[in-house]
Design a protein around this motif. Structure first.
Motif, PDB file in Angstrom:
ATOM      1  N   HIS A  16       0.825  -1.206   0.000  1.00  0.00           N
ATOM      2  CA  HIS A  16       0.000   0.000   0.000  1.00  0.00           C
ATOM      3  C   HIS A  16       0.863   1.262   0.000  1.00  0.00           C
ATOM      4  N   LEU A  17       1.884   1.274   0.842  1.00  0.00           N
ATOM      5  CA  LEU A  17       2.742   2.465   0.917  1.00  0.00           C
ATOM      6  C   LEU A  17       3.603   2.615  -0.324  1.00  0.00           C
ATOM      7  N   MET A  18       4.204   1.523  -0.782  1.00  0.00           N
ATOM      8  CA  MET A  18       5.084   1.610  -1.943  1.00  0.00           C
ATOM      9  C   MET A  18       4.305   1.984  -3.202  1.00  0.00           C
ATOM     10  N   ASP A  19       3.166   1.346  -3.410  1.00  0.00           N
ATOM     11  CA  ASP A  19       2.404   1.589  -4.636  1.00  0.00           C
ATOM     12  C   ASP A  19       1.810   2.993  -4.692  1.00  0.00           C
ATOM     13  N   SER A  20       1.555   3.572  -3.543  1.00  0.00           N
ATOM     14  CA  SER A  20       1.002   4.927  -3.534  1.00  0.00           C
ATOM     15  C   SER A  20       2.087   5.996  -3.439  1.00  0.00           C
ATOM     16  N   GLY A  21       3.358   5.561  -3.324  1.00  0.00           N
ATOM     17  CA  GLY A  21       4.456   6.520  -3.213  1.00  0.00           C
ATOM     18  C   GLY A  21       4.447   7.278  -1.901  1.00  0.00           C
ATOM     19  N   ALA A  22       3.938   6.660  -0.855  1.00  0.00           N
ATOM     20  CA  ALA A  22       3.852   7.301   0.465  1.00  0.00           C
ATOM     21  C   ALA A  22       5.178   7.144   1.211  1.00  0.00           C
ATOM     22  N   PHE A  23       6.245   7.641   0.603  1.00  0.00           N
ATOM     23  CA  PHE A  23       7.581   7.454   1.170  1.00  0.00           C
ATOM     24  C   PHE A  23       7.777   8.185   2.497  1.00  0.00           C
ATOM     25  N   GLU A  50      15.466   5.823   4.155  1.00  0.00           N
ATOM     26  CA  GLU A  50      15.777   6.888   3.192  1.00  0.00           C
ATOM     27  C   GLU A  50      16.408   6.297   1.931  1.00  0.00           C
ATOM     28  N   ALA A  51      17.266   5.292   2.099  1.00  0.00           N
ATOM     29  CA  ALA A  51      17.902   4.633   0.951  1.00  0.00           C
ATOM     30  C   ALA A  51      16.873   3.865   0.123  1.00  0.00           C
ATOM     31  N   ILE A  52      15.894   3.264   0.792  1.00  0.00           N
ATOM     32  CA  ILE A  52      14.826   2.552   0.083  1.00  0.00           C
ATOM     33  C   ILE A  52      14.011   3.542  -0.739  1.00  0.00           C
ATOM     34  N   THR A  53      13.706   4.676  -0.147  1.00  0.00           N
ATOM     35  CA  THR A  53      12.961   5.719  -0.849  1.00  0.00           C
ATOM     36  C   THR A  53      13.733   6.204  -2.071  1.00  0.00           C
ATOM     37  N   GLU A  54      15.010   6.503  -1.893  1.00  0.00           N
ATOM     38  CA  GLU A  54      15.835   6.989  -3.002  1.00  0.00           C
ATOM     39  C   GLU A  54      15.905   5.978  -4.134  1.00  0.00           C
ATOM     40  N   ALA A  55      16.088   4.707  -3.803  1.00  0.00           N
ATOM     41  CA  ALA A  55      16.170   3.664  -4.831  1.00  0.00           C
ATOM     42  C   ALA A  55      14.844   3.515  -5.574  1.00  0.00           C
ATOM     43  N   SER A  56      13.755   3.608  -4.847  1.00  0.00           N
ATOM     44  CA  SER A  56      12.435   3.504  -5.479  1.00  0.00           C
ATOM     45  C   SER A  56      12.187   4.666  -6.427  1.00  0.00           C
TER      46      SER A  56
END
Length: 129
Positions: A16-23, A50-56
């Protein structure tokens, strides 16, 4: 049972968070010191949400449009380490579909359960031991 349900909810929250870009909400999913192992994708280990967000964000449209998690199994080691193994299905905008196994270590923090370690294993061969 309450902790087990909370862990299931945590694992389900990922898509849910990843698919909606709710970083900005990654701290609800991962511990601050999370290790996210993407070695199977040639990306090595990411440290911290933060690294997961940047990579995504860097992957951009290469991200799946849908991360679906199923078959969640929770176990506890003798030393109290809580492990979660689940199946992931990724659906891409061009119709491709991929399958992975998530191997997680979760821990209870003051804000609730968080993923402290996640290894993503690609599934490309049937009946792979």
């Amino acid at each position: 049972m309450e902790d087990r349900l909370a862990v299931h909810e945590l694992i389900s929250l990922h898509g849910h968070l990843m698919d909606s870009g709710a970083f900005e909400r990654m701290d609800e999913l991962f511990s601050a010191d999370v290790v996210y192992d993407l070695s199977a994708f040639g990306s090595g280990e990411l440290h911290g949400y933060e690294a997961i967000t940047e990579a995504s964000l860097a992957l951009g449209s290469g991200n799946p449009v849908g991360h679906h998690v199923t078959n969640i199994c929770v176990s506890e080691d003798v030393d109290g380490t809580v492990r979660v193994r689940s199946k992931g299905i990724g659906i891409y905008a061009d119709g491709r579909v991929g399958s992975v196994v998530y191997e997680d270590v979760v821990r209870k923090e003051p804000g609730g359960w968080r993923i402290a370690y996640r290894k993503v294993i690609l599934r490309r061969v049937p009946l792979q031991p």
